[in-house]
Design a protein around this motif. Structure first.
Motif, short mmCIF file in Angstrom:
data_model
loop_
_atom_site.label_atom_id
_atom_site.label_comp_id
_atom_site.label_asym_id
_atom_site.label_seq_id
_atom_site.Cartn_x
_atom_site.Cartn_y
_atom_site.Cartn_z
N TRP A 3 0.69 -1.02 -0.02
CA TRP A 3 0.06 0.12 -0.21
C TRP A 3 0.84 1.30 0.00
O TRP A 3 1.71 1.26 0.80
CB TRP A 3 -1.05 0.02 1.09
N TYR A 4 0.54 2.09 -0.94
CA TYR A 4 1.02 3.61 -0.83
C TYR A 4 0.08 4.61 -0.82
O TYR A 4 -1.21 4.18 -0.83
CB TYR A 4 1.74 3.63 -2.25
N ARG A 5 0.44 5.73 -0.31
CA ARG A 5 -0.57 6.84 -0.38
C ARG A 5 0.16 8.26 -0.79
O ARG A 5 1.31 8.18 -0.80
CB ARG A 5 -1.03 6.84 1.08
N GLN A 6 -0.85 9.09 -1.18
CA GLN A 6 -0.50 10.44 -1.65
C GLN A 6 -1.37 11.30 -1.23
O GLN A 6 -2.41 11.23 -1.69
CB GLN A 6 -0.28 10.03 -3.05
N ALA A 7 -0.96 12.20 -0.35
CA ALA A 7 -1.68 13.54 0.01
C ALA A 7 -1.51 14.61 -0.89
O ALA A 7 -0.51 14.64 -1.64
CB ALA A 7 -1.15 13.72 1.53
N GLU A 56 4.41 14.03 -2.20
CA GLU A 56 4.86 12.70 -3.19
C GLU A 56 4.17 11.45 -2.60
O GLU A 56 3.94 11.42 -1.38
CB GLU A 56 6.20 12.78 -2.90
N ARG A 57 3.96 10.43 -3.34
CA ARG A 57 3.41 9.26 -3.23
C ARG A 57 4.64 8.56 -2.25
O ARG A 57 5.60 8.58 -2.53
CB ARG A 57 3.13 8.44 -4.30
N GLU A 58 3.86 8.17 -0.90
CA GLU A 58 4.81 7.24 0.00
C GLU A 58 4.39 6.01 0.07
O GLU A 58 3.43 5.61 0.13
CB GLU A 58 4.79 8.38 1.18
N VAL A 63 -4.81 9.63 -0.82
CA VAL A 63 -5.29 8.53 -1.98
C VAL A 63 -4.40 7.46 -1.40
O VAL A 63 -3.21 7.51 -1.38
CB VAL A 63 -5.52 8.84 -3.19
N TYR A 64 -5.40 6.20 -1.15
CA TYR A 64 -4.31 5.14 -0.87
C TYR A 64 -4.34 3.93 -2.14
O TYR A 64 -5.47 3.80 -2.83
CB TYR A 64 -5.01 4.45 0.28
N LEU A 98 7.63 2.18 -6.18
CA LEU A 98 7.11 3.05 -6.61
C LEU A 98 7.30 3.09 -8.24
O LEU A 98 6.46 3.47 -9.20
CB LEU A 98 7.82 4.57 -6.61
N PHE A 99 8.00 1.82 -8.97
CA PHE A 99 8.07 1.81 -10.08
C PHE A 99 7.49 0.44 -10.65
O PHE A 99 7.93 0.02 -11.81
CB PHE A 99 9.70 1.68 -10.48
N SER A 100 6.63 0.20 -9.89
CA SER A 100 5.85 -0.94 -10.21
C SER A 100 5.06 -0.84 -11.44
O SER A 100 4.56 0.15 -11.89
CB SER A 100 4.93 -1.29 -9.08
#
Length: 116
Positions: free
Chosen positions: A36-40, A44-46, A92-93, A101-103
């Protein structure tokens, strides 16, 4: 071939809980680490959390102890239980394959909003 669909986001008060799910198609799910990643807004997406095919999990420091990631390989579904939510968890998750991040594979995202 591979599709990821997140769900379970919504609006919750601080201190509340949500459960996100990521449903996957294709045979890749059971053989790969999922994350899971998230971006506020404006950030940056984290990375949030990841789980290996053997269900070994790791977490970002910001969510450790509050979030739990798990997977059900039989259902091709990954989950994120989020407890003690804070306004700074608003984002946003996204789920992905490979915990990178390069998936090549990302879902469309699900919005989580935590109010004060």
């Amino acid at each position: 071939q591979v599709q990821l669909v997140e769900s379970g986001g919504g609006l919750v008060q601080a201190g509340g809980s949500l459960r996100l799910s990521c449903s996957a198609s294709g045979s890749i799910f059971s053989m790969n680490t999922m994350a899971w990643y998230r971006q506020a807004p404006g950030k940056e997406r984290e990375f949030v959390a990841a789980i290996t095919s053997g269900s070994f999990a790791n977490y970002a420091d910001s969510v450790r102890g509050r979030f739990t990631i798990f997977r059900d390989n039989a259902k091709n579904t990954m989950y994120l239980h989020m407890n003690s939510l804070k306004p700074e968890d608003t984002a946003v998750y996204y789920c992905n394959v490979g915990a990178s991040l390069f998936s090549r594979y990302w879902g469309q995202g699900t919005q989580v909003t935590v109010s004060s």
